[in-house]
Design an enzyme around this catalytic site. Structure first.
Site, mmCIF file in Angstrom:
data_model
loop_
_atom_site.group_PDB
_atom_site.id
_atom_site.type_symbol
_atom_site.label_atom_id
_atom_site.label_comp_id
_atom_site.label_asym_id
_atom_site.label_seq_id
_atom_site.Cartn_x
_atom_site.Cartn_y
_atom_site.Cartn_z
ATOM 1 N NE ARG A 91 28.622 -18.727 -75.714
ATOM 2 C CZ ARG A 91 27.600 -18.330 -76.433
ATOM 3 N NH1 ARG A 91 26.583 -19.147 -76.656
ATOM 4 N NH2 ARG A 91 27.571 -17.136 -76.955
ATOM 5 N N PRO A 112 25.050 -21.044 -83.374
ATOM 6 C CG PRO A 112 25.990 -19.448 -84.788
ATOM 7 C CD PRO A 112 24.683 -20.032 -84.358
ATOM 8 C CG ASN A 113 29.792 -19.750 -80.270
ATOM 9 O OD1 ASN A 113 30.812 -20.400 -80.481
ATOM 10 N ND2 ASN A 113 29.565 -18.582 -80.859
ATOM 11 C CG ASP A 119 14.760 -13.500 -96.088
ATOM 12 O OD1 ASP A 119 13.989 -12.723 -95.489
ATOM 13 O OD2 ASP A 119 15.608 -13.117 -96.924
ATOM 14 C CG HIS A 135 21.984 -10.476 -81.877
ATOM 15 N ND1 HIS A 135 20.822 -10.315 -81.145
ATOM 16 C CD2 HIS A 135 22.774 -11.296 -81.127
ATOM 17 C CE1 HIS A 135 20.922 -10.988 -79.998
ATOM 18 N NE2 HIS A 135 22.098 -11.595 -79.971
ATOM 19 N NE ARG A 150 24.460 -11.198 -72.438
ATOM 20 C CZ ARG A 150 24.940 -12.212 -73.172
ATOM 21 N NH1 ARG A 150 24.109 -13.089 -73.711
ATOM 22 N NH2 ARG A 150 26.238 -12.341 -73.352
ATOM 23 C CG ASN A 162 19.278 -19.706 -78.442
ATOM 24 O OD1 ASN A 162 19.679 -18.708 -79.047
ATOM 25 N ND2 ASN A 162 19.632 -19.977 -77.204
ATOM 26 C CB ALA A 167 26.020 -14.443 -82.416
ATOM 27 C CD GLU A 175 14.330 -14.452 -81.527
ATOM 28 O OE1 GLU A 175 13.792 -14.251 -82.634
ATOM 29 O OE2 GLU A 175 15.045 -13.621 -80.944
ATOM 30 C CE1 TYR A 219 24.123 -16.960 -73.427
ATOM 31 C CE2 TYR A 219 26.518 -17.068 -73.289
ATOM 32 C CZ TYR A 219 25.367 -16.487 -73.812
ATOM 33 O OH TYR A 219 25.461 -15.448 -74.695
ATOM 34 C CG HIS A 254 17.480 -15.169 -77.184
ATOM 35 N ND1 HIS A 254 18.415 -15.493 -78.127
ATOM 36 C CD2 HIS A 254 16.469 -14.547 -77.845
ATOM 37 C CE1 HIS A 254 18.011 -15.073 -79.311
ATOM 38 N NE2 HIS A 254 16.834 -14.500 -79.165
ATOM 39 C CG LEU A 255 19.961 -20.584 -72.867
ATOM 40 C CD1 LEU A 255 21.272 -20.983 -73.524
ATOM 41 C CD2 LEU A 255 19.538 -21.601 -71.841
ATOM 42 C CB SER A 256 21.352 -14.378 -71.603
ATOM 43 O OG SER A 256 21.469 -14.041 -72.982
ATOM 44 N NE ARG A 300 25.537 -10.344 -76.017
ATOM 45 C CZ ARG A 300 26.340 -11.211 -76.631
ATOM 46 N NH1 ARG A 300 25.834 -12.089 -77.479
ATOM 47 N NH2 ARG A 300 27.637 -11.221 -76.407
HETATM 48 C C1 DQA Z 1 21.846 -16.240 -76.837
HETATM 49 C C2 DQA Z 1 22.082 -14.740 -76.786
HETATM 50 C C3 DQA Z 1 22.928 -14.283 -77.961
HETATM 51 O O1 DQA Z 1 23.144 -12.889 -77.898
HETATM 52 C C4 DQA Z 1 24.271 -14.977 -77.942
HETATM 53 O O2 DQA Z 1 25.024 -14.601 -79.076
HETATM 54 C C5 DQA Z 1 24.141 -16.451 -77.832
HETATM 55 C C6 DQA Z 1 23.152 -17.015 -76.918
HETATM 56 C C7 DQA Z 1 21.104 -16.753 -75.570
HETATM 57 O O3 DQA Z 1 20.627 -17.870 -75.603
HETATM 58 O O4 DQA Z 1 21.036 -16.040 -74.573
HETATM 59 O O5 DQA Z 1 24.921 -17.198 -78.419
HETATM 60 O O6 DQA Z 1 21.044 -16.543 -77.949
#
Ligand code: DQA
Length: 169
Positions: free
Chosen positions: A36, A28-29, A107, A100, A127, A94, A97, A118, A41, A120-122, A131
């Site tokens: 964003r 998502p997102n 599963d 979390h 944070r 990735n 959200a 896995e 990011y 994550h950009l951040s 998270r």
């Molecule tokens: C994320 C970190 C997550 O906490 C956040 O909800 C995202 C992006 C990252 O790539 O840093 O949507 O996965």
């Protein structure tokens, strides 16, 4: 094309170089990357990241055929892990959200049992506290966080090396 007898690489003539398939899944997102929260990011868009990953995959040794998929929907990601992920040699995820709190994603990863990185950009650990927990990290092969788009590239480099090594055993 070199004749097999003249091949000095030890890896064959090109026809027999093993290619691996890796699916890169974004949750998502992440379709909003570039627009964003660029301070967190960055300014690179998801299509730009995906194009770079496809290009990088083809240059690795062994090469990776990189397939990409993004969805804002948990069920669609579960379907993608079961389907594309289950038939691939490796997964880069990735989960956004969903990372979390999604036991369903975790599963699905356990069910297909593929080497999974896995990403994550951040740096999720620097944070908000919510998270810091990842549902999926315990079933992943490894996690990369805080390196921006380069994190996805590192994940592909690892998977190429890892899959190549496994293949020679
Ligand atoms: C994320 C970190 C997550 O906490 C956040 O909800 C995202 C992006 C990252 O790539 O840093 O949507 O996965």
């Amino acid at each position: 094309m070199a004749h097999p007898d003249n091949d000095t690489t030890g890896r064959g003539t090109g026809d027999d170089i093993r290619r691996f398939r890796v699916v890169v899944l974004n949750g998502p997102n992440l379709n909003m990357l570039g627009r964003r929260e660029p301070g967190i990011y960055g300014s690179t868009t998801l299509p730009e990241i995906e194009a770079r990953l496809r290009e990088l995959g083809s240059t690795l040794d062994p090469p990776l055929d990189v397939e990409t998929f993004q969805s804002n929907h948990e069920g669609a990601l579960v379907d993608a892990i079961q389907g594309r992920g289950g038939s691939a040699d490796g997964i880069v995820l990735n989960g956004g959200a969903l990372t979390h709190y999604s036991i369903a994603l975790r599963d699905a990863l356990t069910a297909v049992n593929r080497p999974t990185i896995e990403v994550h950009l951040s740096n999720i650990h620097a944070r908000e506290e919510f998270r810091h927990q990842s549902m999926t990290a315990p079933v992943a092969t490894g996690i990369i966080a805080g390196l921006g788009p380069l994190g996805y590239e590192m994940a592909l480099r690892f998977l190429s090396a890892h899959l190549g090594r496994e293949d020679t055993r």
